[in-house]
Design a protein around this motif. Structure first.
Motif, PDB file in Angstrom:
ATOM      1  N   PRO A 302       7.113  -1.973   0.957  1.00 21.23           N
ATOM      2  CA  PRO A 302       7.274  -0.419   0.878  1.00 21.23           C
ATOM      3  C   PRO A 302       7.477   0.153   2.200  1.00 21.23           C
ATOM      4  O   PRO A 302       7.080  -0.445   3.300  1.00 21.23           O
ATOM      5  CB  PRO A 302       5.895   0.172   0.420  1.00 21.23           C
ATOM      6  CG  PRO A 302       5.167  -0.886  -0.280  1.00 21.23           C
ATOM      7  CD  PRO A 302       5.718  -2.161   0.271  1.00 21.23           C
ATOM      8  N   ASP A 303       8.569   0.950   2.336  1.00 23.79           N
ATOM      9  CA  ASP A 303       8.909   1.416   3.743  1.00 23.79           C
ATOM     10  C   ASP A 303       7.785   2.617   3.967  1.00 23.79           C
ATOM     11  O   ASP A 303       6.968   2.715   3.179  1.00 23.79           O
ATOM     12  CB  ASP A 303      10.272   1.756   4.084  1.00 23.79           C
ATOM     13  CG  ASP A 303      10.710   3.022   3.184  1.00 23.79           C
ATOM     14  OD1 ASP A 303       9.869   3.257   2.609  1.00 23.79           O
ATOM     15  OD2 ASP A 303      11.918   3.060   3.141  1.00 23.79           O
ATOM     16  N   ARG A 304       8.270   3.323   5.124  1.00 22.20           N
ATOM     17  CA  ARG A 304       6.989   4.416   5.359  1.00 22.20           C
ATOM     18  C   ARG A 304       7.224   5.503   4.495  1.00 22.20           C
ATOM     19  O   ARG A 304       6.363   6.397   4.474  1.00 22.20           O
ATOM     20  CB  ARG A 304       7.236   4.919   6.799  1.00 22.20           C
ATOM     21  CG  ARG A 304       8.716   5.325   6.907  1.00 22.20           C
ATOM     22  CD  ARG A 304       9.043   5.719   8.707  1.00 22.20           C
ATOM     23  NE  ARG A 304      10.158   6.150   8.966  1.00 22.20           N
ATOM     24  CZ  ARG A 304      10.475   6.574  10.139  1.00 22.20           C
ATOM     25  NH1 ARG A 304       9.751   6.399  11.311  1.00 22.20           N
ATOM     26  NH2 ARG A 304      11.898   7.161  10.457  1.00 22.20           N
ATOM     27  N   LYS A 305       8.238   5.719   3.564  1.00 23.36           N
ATOM     28  CA  LYS A 305       8.161   6.584   2.685  1.00 23.36           C
ATOM     29  C   LYS A 305       7.651   6.128   1.367  1.00 23.36           C
ATOM     30  O   LYS A 305       7.404   4.948   1.245  1.00 23.36           O
ATOM     31  CB  LYS A 305       9.927   7.058   2.242  1.00 23.36           C
ATOM     32  CG  LYS A 305      10.592   7.226   3.368  1.00 23.36           C
ATOM     33  CD  LYS A 305      12.029   7.760   3.356  1.00 23.36           C
ATOM     34  CE  LYS A 305      12.907   8.093   4.517  1.00 23.36           C
ATOM     35  NZ  LYS A 305      14.257   8.396   4.097  1.00 23.36           N
ATOM     36  N   SER A 306       7.627   7.076   0.234  1.00 19.90           N
ATOM     37  CA  SER A 306       6.798   6.915  -0.903  1.00 19.90           C
ATOM     38  C   SER A 306       7.460   5.906  -1.561  1.00 19.90           C
ATOM     39  O   SER A 306       6.835   4.826  -2.218  1.00 19.90           O
ATOM     40  CB  SER A 306       6.447   8.017  -1.749  1.00 19.90           C
ATOM     41  OG  SER A 306       7.712   8.737  -1.929  1.00 19.90           O
ATOM     42  N   PRO A 320       5.394  -7.183  -5.098  1.00 24.70           N
ATOM     43  CA  PRO A 320       6.092  -7.111  -3.976  1.00 24.70           C
ATOM     44  C   PRO A 320       5.679  -8.113  -2.778  1.00 24.70           C
ATOM     45  O   PRO A 320       4.671  -8.752  -2.722  1.00 24.70           O
ATOM     46  CB  PRO A 320       5.637  -5.679  -3.355  1.00 24.70           C
ATOM     47  CG  PRO A 320       4.445  -5.641  -4.082  1.00 24.70           C
ATOM     48  CD  PRO A 320       4.467  -6.075  -5.434  1.00 24.70           C
ATOM     49  N   GLN A 321       6.624  -8.335  -1.761  1.00 17.78           N
ATOM     50  CA  GLN A 321       6.196  -9.362  -0.776  1.00 17.78           C
ATOM     51  C   GLN A 321       5.007  -8.502   0.076  1.00 17.78           C
ATOM     52  O   GLN A 321       4.706  -7.548  -0.023  1.00 17.78           O
ATOM     53  CB  GLN A 321       7.306  -9.357   0.153  1.00 17.78           C
ATOM     54  CG  GLN A 321       8.347 -10.210  -0.571  1.00 17.78           C
ATOM     55  CD  GLN A 321       9.529 -10.121   0.507  1.00 17.78           C
ATOM     56  OE1 GLN A 321      10.021  -9.069   1.112  1.00 17.78           O
ATOM     57  NE2 GLN A 321      10.185 -11.495   0.649  1.00 17.78           N
ATOM     58  N   LYS A 322       4.046  -9.708   0.542  1.00 21.37           N
ATOM     59  CA  LYS A 322       3.103  -9.247   1.277  1.00 21.37           C
ATOM     60  C   LYS A 322       3.627  -9.456   2.874  1.00 21.37           C
ATOM     61  O   LYS A 322       4.415 -10.120   3.226  1.00 21.37           O
ATOM     62  CB  LYS A 322       1.786  -9.853   1.425  1.00 21.37           C
ATOM     63  CG  LYS A 322       0.859  -9.792   0.392  1.00 21.37           C
ATOM     64  CD  LYS A 322      -0.420 -10.337   0.385  1.00 21.37           C
ATOM     65  CE  LYS A 322      -1.324  -9.828  -0.802  1.00 21.37           C
ATOM     66  NZ  LYS A 322      -2.722 -10.584  -0.529  1.00 21.37           N
ATOM     67  N   LEU A 323       3.324  -8.408   3.579  1.00 22.24           N
ATOM     68  CA  LEU A 323       4.047  -8.352   5.100  1.00 22.24           C
ATOM     69  C   LEU A 323       2.975  -8.248   6.017  1.00 22.24           C
ATOM     70  O   LEU A 323       2.102  -7.441   6.249  1.00 22.24           O
ATOM     71  CB  LEU A 323       4.704  -6.957   5.219  1.00 22.24           C
ATOM     72  CG  LEU A 323       5.365  -6.722   6.908  1.00 22.24           C
ATOM     73  CD1 LEU A 323       6.231  -7.842   7.076  1.00 22.24           C
ATOM     74  CD2 LEU A 323       6.057  -5.184   6.688  1.00 22.24           C
ATOM     75  N   VAL A 336       8.294   1.325  10.264  1.00 20.48           N
ATOM     76  CA  VAL A 336       9.471   1.365   9.305  1.00 20.48           C
ATOM     77  C   VAL A 336       8.857   0.874   7.977  1.00 20.48           C
ATOM     78  O   VAL A 336       9.105   1.329   6.895  1.00 20.48           O
ATOM     79  CB  VAL A 336      10.670   0.376   9.847  1.00 20.48           C
ATOM     80  CG1 VAL A 336      11.631  -0.012   8.978  1.00 20.48           C
ATOM     81  CG2 VAL A 336      11.086   0.690  11.044  1.00 20.48           C
ATOM     82  N   TYR A 337       8.255  -0.397   7.929  1.00 22.08           N
ATOM     83  CA  TYR A 337       7.635  -0.925   6.764  1.00 22.08           C
ATOM     84  C   TYR A 337       6.078  -0.711   6.782  1.00 22.08           C
ATOM     85  O   TYR A 337       5.509  -0.976   7.863  1.00 22.08           O
ATOM     86  CB  TYR A 337       8.064  -2.141   6.402  1.00 22.08           C
ATOM     87  CG  TYR A 337       9.540  -2.530   6.107  1.00 22.08           C
ATOM     88  CD1 TYR A 337      10.150  -2.280   4.852  1.00 22.08           C
ATOM     89  CD2 TYR A 337      10.674  -2.714   7.122  1.00 22.08           C
ATOM     90  CE1 TYR A 337      11.342  -2.355   4.486  1.00 22.08           C
ATOM     91  CE2 TYR A 337      11.853  -2.755   6.672  1.00 22.08           C
ATOM     92  CZ  TYR A 337      12.228  -2.635   5.424  1.00 22.08           C
ATOM     93  OH  TYR A 337      13.584  -2.847   4.942  1.00 22.08           O
ATOM     94  N   ARG A 338       5.760  -0.531   5.557  1.00 31.15           N
ATOM     95  CA  ARG A 338       4.208  -0.502   5.668  1.00 31.15           C
ATOM     96  C   ARG A 338       3.655  -1.850   5.525  1.00 31.15           C
ATOM     97  O   ARG A 338       3.919  -2.432   4.539  1.00 31.15           O
ATOM     98  CB  ARG A 338       3.805   0.364   4.538  1.00 31.15           C
ATOM     99  CG  ARG A 338       2.130   0.662   4.480  1.00 31.15           C
ATOM    100  CD  ARG A 338       1.577   1.883   3.643  1.00 31.15           C
ATOM    101  NE  ARG A 338       2.067   1.689   2.308  1.00 31.15           N
ATOM    102  CZ  ARG A 338       3.106   2.454   1.486  1.00 31.15           C
ATOM    103  NH1 ARG A 338       3.698   3.354   2.037  1.00 31.15           N
ATOM    104  NH2 ARG A 338       3.072   2.050   0.286  1.00 31.15           N
ATOM    105  N   ALA A 339       3.015  -2.231   6.443  1.00 34.19           N
ATOM    106  CA  ALA A 339       2.305  -3.751   6.547  1.00 34.19           C
ATOM    107  C   ALA A 339       1.167  -3.726   5.877  1.00 34.19           C
ATOM    108  O   ALA A 339       0.193  -3.018   5.904  1.00 34.19           O
ATOM    109  CB  ALA A 339       2.208  -4.264   7.845  1.00 34.19           C
ATOM    110  N   ASP A 340       0.959  -5.079   5.099  1.00 32.04           N
ATOM    111  CA  ASP A 340      -0.388  -5.345   4.582  1.00 32.04           C
ATOM    112  C   ASP A 340      -1.508  -5.504   5.344  1.00 32.04           C
ATOM    113  O   ASP A 340      -2.462  -5.150   5.312  1.00 32.04           O
ATOM    114  CB  ASP A 340      -0.232  -6.358   3.529  1.00 32.04           C
ATOM    115  CG  ASP A 340       0.934  -6.203   2.281  1.00 32.04           C
ATOM    116  OD1 ASP A 340       0.169  -5.774   1.289  1.00 32.04           O
ATOM    117  OD2 ASP A 340       1.927  -6.515   2.399  1.00 32.04           O
ATOM    118  N   LEU A 341      -1.013  -5.994   6.406  1.00 32.99           N
ATOM    119  CA  LEU A 341      -1.768  -6.551   7.814  1.00 32.99           C
ATOM    120  C   LEU A 341      -1.077  -6.281   9.029  1.00 32.99           C
ATOM    121  O   LEU A 341      -0.051  -6.884   9.317  1.00 32.99           O
ATOM    122  CB  LEU A 341      -2.317  -7.804   7.570  1.00 32.99           C
ATOM    123  CG  LEU A 341      -3.085  -8.377   8.608  1.00 32.99           C
ATOM    124  CD1 LEU A 341      -4.566  -7.445   9.110  1.00 32.99           C
ATOM    125  CD2 LEU A 341      -3.529  -9.754   8.716  1.00 32.99           C
TER     126      LEU A 341
END
Length: 569
Positions: A302-306, A320-323, A336-341
């Motif tokens: 996910p990016d920073r938008k919904s 989805p991938q984990k980031l 930019v992207y919502r990180a899992d960590l």
């Protein structure tokens, strides 16, 4: 700051210029890149009696000087120092400061300013530098009081190197530099870089245990030789594939079997497929900008938008991938992207901690499922095939073979520099970097960088071979700095890839407006003859079999050398 410690007798007075130069020397500055100007003569005069401790490098244009300071900082891990005069000089230097900002490079740009009593009157060459540089510098500081120079210099230095590094601009009112004051120098303060928490490393270990195909993307700011060594250890221990990002290809040994390629401009489509197929992305250092992410299209996170509009036309996975995003600046995490960590850390500190993770796997998972050796082997094979694929078979002068000669001929500590243009792909993608800090290239895509950065590289590492790549258009933006290379007796090899055009723009014209090229054709000088006029060695190569001989002559010329490579558009 530590306790003040003066290098001067307690009762001696110094000019503001002397206080400033003494402070830079105390902080470890070794070179000042400049174009001299009357607005900071007192600082220049202070250097006269201190030439055994700090060297002035006189450049031919302020853009070249700022580029040199930026490149020098990349190689030395401390701020590059640049002095320019106000107005036109400061305007010319803007390109180097923009480069430092986007490349996260610590630079201190000192600008001579009108006298304090003239500010706001539009005096000769006056500019409001807080407005001019406010969007591309971490901070703009005015030194109005010579007594406060030690304090404010410490502030400027700390801002440049702390967090996400970057440029700081300092205004020097001309009359302030001539004030005489009694003031003590300050010792440099300790630079504290962020480190990961134990909890973050534990979460990283958990993600590694759950992953089946993990890829490390490395690049960005803060890379040191030790960080690269830790990355190698981490990748080998955890059996991870490693890819580099745009113009940071030297962060990881390109000949290592875990290396799978560069996620830069127009990356290998098969590498993109591998990145998209990975279930865990560990991004260490880079900002997740448009080039690293191929226009924000390739990550399945996910990016920073919904919802991520960049994923609308991409096939979606069930999961989805984990980031995991590691960055030196807190402001970049989740921007930019919502990180899992998300981990705020210097890459060296993060990788050192990551190396301590004990490799393990869930007891319920079959070993064949989580063993990524096959994926790494496949990725490395794809990379080598892409590297060695024949290009432009019918061309009289083949750049793929030229780059292969350089790979075979140059030692691991050779430094490659390049500016911007389609030609730069040969230097950044088809050369194999084996050691960190051997690539100098601007991530903001600014032209004219190849020549000044090569000069900075040779000054920083005189024992290393330095090879500069420039296009014909790129070279003529800062080619006058060849005079600087000659003046300081620097033996650099400048390659000019001459296709008589602004090739990148022409290729865009062909894509968007086919058959309608305009404003991109160039008529150039005889670059070899121009080199000889400067006092350099000059050669012209028009066929592939001529290059090796010309390159050996350049290596043995005992002076800077220019090899013009004439290719068809």
């Amino acid at each position: 700051m530590n306790n003040p410690q003066s290098t001067q007798p307690k009762n001696s007075s110094r000019s503001g210029g002397e206080v400033l130069i003494d402070g830079l020397i105390k902080y470890g500055a070794e070179k000042i890149f400049c174009v001299p100007g009357e607005s900071y003569l007192a600082a220049l005069d202070a250097c006269y009696d201190r030439q055994d401790r700090i060297q002035i490098i006189t450049c031919r244009q302020e853009g070249g000087a700022a580029y040199m300071a930026e490149a020098y900082a990349k190689l030395t891990d401390k701020p590059g120092i640049c002095f320019v005069s106000r107005g036109p000089g400061a305007s010319n230097a803007m390109i180097g400061i923009h480069t430092a900002f986007q490349d996260s490079t610590p630079v201190l740009l000192f600008i001579g300013q009108v006298g304090r009593g003239e500010v706001g009157r539009e005096a000769f060459q006056e500019l409001d530098f807080k407005q001019v540089y406010g969007g591309v510098a971490k901070k703009v500081i005015t030194f109005n009081d010579a007594r406060r120079i030690p304090e404010q210099l410490g502030q400027a230095w700390q801002i440049a190197v702390s967090g996400r590094p970057g440029p700081v601009v300092v205004e020097l009112p001309e009359d302030m530099l001539t004030d005489r004051v009694k003031v003590a120098d300050l010792d440099p303060g300790e630079v504290v870089a962020a480190s990961p928490s134990a909890e973050s490393i534990a979460q990283l270990a958990h993600c590694l245990r759950q992953a089946t195909t993990a890829i490390v993307l490395c690049g960005g700011a803060g890379w040191t030789p030790q960080a690269s060594a830790y990355l190698r250890q981490f990748a080998e221990k955890q059996n991870l594939a490693v890819a580099t990002v745009f113009r940071r290809t030297d962060c990881f040994d390109n000949t290592h079997p875990n290396y799978i390629g560069e996620m830069g401009s127009a990356p290998n489509p098969k590498l993109v497929e591998q990145v998209q197929a990975a279930d865990l992305l560990i991004v260490v250092g880079p900002r997740l900008g448009d080039i690293t992410t191929s226009g924000y299209r390739i990550f399945n996170v996910p990016d920073r938008k919904s919802q991520n509009p960049a994923q609308e036309n991409q096939p979606q996975k069930n999961q989805p991938q984990k980031l995991i995003h590691v960055h030196i600046g807190a402001e970049e995490i989740n921007s930019v992207y919502r990180a899992d960590l998300g981990i705020v850390s210097h890459p060296e500190h993060f990788l050192k901690a990551a190396c301590a993770i004990v490799k393990s796997r869930p007891k319920s998972a079959p070993e064949s499922k989580i063993d990524s050796s096959k994926m790494i082997k496949k990725g490395n094979k794809i990379y080598l095939e892409f590297l060695n694929r024949p290009r432009n078979r019918d061309a009289a002068l083949r750049m793929d073979k030229v780059t292969k000669i350089l790979r075979d001929r140059l030692s691991a500590d050779a430094i490659i520099t390049n500016g911007a243009g389609n030609y730069a792909i040969w230097a950044q993608r088809h050369y194999q970097f084996r050691q960190p800090k051997t690539q100098l290239a601007s991530t903001n895509g600014s032209m004219g960088y190849g020549v000044p950065s090569a000069i900075a590289a040779k000054l920083a590492r005189p024992q290393s071979t330095v090879v500069s790549f420039s296009g014909d258009g790129c070279f003529l933006m800062n080619g006058q700095e060849l005079a600087t290379a000659i003046q300081y007796q620097l033996n650099i090899i400048f390659l000019i890839i001459n296709n008589k055009s602004y090739g990148t723009i022409r290729s865009h014209q062909q894509l968007h407006y086919p058959g309608r090229p305009i404003a991109t054709a160039l008529e150039n000088p005889d670059f070899a003859a121009l080199a000889e006029a400067y006092g350099a060695f000059g050669a012209v190569v028009t066929r592939t079999n001529q290059f090796a001989t010309a390159f050996e002559k350049a290596l043995n010329a005992g002076r800077s050398a220019v090899i013009e490579l004439r290719i068809d558009y």
